[in-house]
Each structure stands twice: as structure tokens, then as C-alpha cells.
Scaffold this motif. Structure first.
Motif, short mmCIF file in Angstrom:
data_model
loop_
_atom_site.label_atom_id
_atom_site.label_comp_id
_atom_site.label_asym_id
_atom_site.label_seq_id
_atom_site.Cartn_x
_atom_site.Cartn_y
_atom_site.Cartn_z
N HIS A 292 0.86 -1.18 0.00
CA HIS A 292 0.00 0.00 0.00
C HIS A 292 0.90 1.23 0.00
O HIS A 292 2.07 1.16 0.41
CB HIS A 292 -0.88 0.04 1.24
N LEU B 188 -13.95 0.16 0.00
CA LEU B 188 -12.72 -0.62 -0.16
C LEU B 188 -13.04 -2.12 -0.21
O LEU B 188 -12.51 -2.84 -1.05
CB LEU B 188 -11.75 -0.33 0.98
N ALA B 189 -13.89 -2.57 0.68
CA ALA B 189 -14.27 -3.99 0.70
C ALA B 189 -14.97 -4.38 -0.60
O ALA B 189 -14.74 -5.46 -1.13
CB ALA B 189 -15.15 -4.28 1.91
N ASP C 274 -12.31 -4.65 -3.41
CA ASP C 274 -11.16 -5.49 -3.09
C ASP C 274 -11.03 -6.71 -4.01
O ASP C 274 -11.96 -7.50 -4.14
CB ASP C 274 -11.27 -5.95 -1.63
N LEU D 20 -6.76 -6.37 3.17
CA LEU D 20 -7.19 -6.25 1.78
C LEU D 20 -6.27 -7.03 0.84
O LEU D 20 -5.06 -7.05 1.03
CB LEU D 20 -7.20 -4.78 1.35
N SER E 134 -6.26 -6.17 -2.38
CA SER E 134 -5.87 -5.10 -3.32
C SER E 134 -4.78 -4.24 -2.72
O SER E 134 -4.84 -3.88 -1.54
CB SER E 134 -7.05 -4.17 -3.59
#
Length: 186
Positions: free
Chosen positions: A5, A75-76, A79, A124, A126
Motif C-alpha cells: 500500500h 474498499l471492501a 477489493d 485487503l 488489493s
């Protein structure tokens, strides 16, 4: 840390969003998908123009999710290990919670959403690129509400940075990137 990230910070018009877009385009060139989570609300004509500019210049191949408050849910939703997520930006997300146009901040809701974000980030699949302003380098604001906001954004940036592998400071369109020393996966 498995997933890298990144937090990109800098002043207004420092090149933060352009840097995030460049990283996303490189990810996409490698075969990945890109999702942009936009947090801005169009409360006045000037902000509507800014949002319009971002929409017009954002590559059409990027998916866009508007999430002015529910960032962790967005975000979820996006993902996926093949999807780079760009969050643009934490600064306005915090404004929406603590200094909303309605004039009624939701401090308990903010604390719950902040905790949800910080808890979710290490889990996550991602990689996420966060964009945020660095607003604490100027003169201390005179009003208590604005001082509280500046303090809270500084704390948020620190906590997000600790969950990222890289930190980039943008100054005059130039990037200084380094690994985060106090990174954790918890």
C-alpha cells in the motif's frame, strides 16, 4: 508485508492525484484493473468544477466508486488482488465527517469508520494508494474546529502510513518516496 500500500501526501496542487493516477496507469499496463474511490462532495460551484475536472481527466478505463463517508465499505466492495484501488482523498473524507455542509459533525460515526478503515487495510487483497493533504506545516489555525481538524488529519495520515509499505511526499510535482519504517500488518 505482502501487499504494498502507499500513502501520497503533499500540499494543494502538489501533484498528488497525478502521481496516484500514474501509478494506476502502470498497474493497468501490467494487466490489472483500477478502481478509484472518490470522497469529495459537491457542496458549491468551485468544488463541482474540481470534481468535474477530475472526472473529465480520469481514464475512462478506471472504475469509479463515490464514497464520501463509507470508505471501508467501498474498499471492501472493490477489493480484488488484481485491482489497484486509489482513494482520492482522505482529506475530503475527513471533512465530510467532521466539517459537513450540514454543520452537524458525527464524531462517533467518524471514530467507528476510522477504526473500520484501519482494521480493514492490512486484510485487503488489493494494493491501495491513498491521497491526502499534509496541512500541518503552516500557521496553527485560529479556530478550535479547524485546529481539531488539522490534528485529526495528522493522526489519520500517521495511522494510515503505518499500515502502508511506502510513503510519498509530493512537492512542486516532484515525488520523494521511501519505505515506511513503522509499518505493521496488524
Amino acid at each position: 508485508m505482502g501487499i504494498q500500500h502507499e500513502l501520497i501526501v503533499g500540499g494543494q496542487r502538489s501533484g498528488k492525484s497525478r502521481r496516484a493516477e500514474g501509478l494506476a496507469l502502470r498497474w493497468q499496463a501490467g494487466g490489472g484493473r483500477v478502481a478509484v474511490i472518490a470522497t469529495a462532495l459537491a457542496a458549491d460551484d468551485e468544488m463541482r468544477a474540481r470534481i468535474g475536472h477530475h472526472r473529465a481527466t480520469r481514464p475512462a478505463s478506471f472504475d469509479t466508486i463515490e464514497a464520501p463517508l463509507a470508505l471501508s465499505a467501498a474498499l471492501a466492495q472493490a477489493d480484488d488482488a488484481n485491482t489497484l484501488i486509489v482513494v482520492d482523498c482522505l482529506t475530503l473524507w475527513l471533512v465530510n465527517w467532521l466539517m459537513p455542509a450540514s454543520g452537524a459533525p458525527d464524531a462517533p460515526g467518524w471514530q467507528a469508520e476510522r477504526a473500520a478503515l484501519l482494521d480493514l487495510l492490512p486484510r485487503l487483497a488489493s494494493p491501495v494508494v491513498f491521497v491526502s493533504n499534509e496541512v500541518g506545516w503552516g500557521v496553527s489555525p485560529l479556530g478550535r474546529e479547524v485546529r481539531d481538524y488539522v490534528d485529526e488529519l495528522g493522526r489519520l495520515n500517521q495511522d494510515v502510513a503505518r499500515r502502508c509499505g511506502r510513503l510519498t511526499l509530493m512537492v512542486a510535482g516532484q515525488a520523494w518516496t521511501r519505505p515506511v519504517e513503522d509499518s505493521n500488518d496488524a
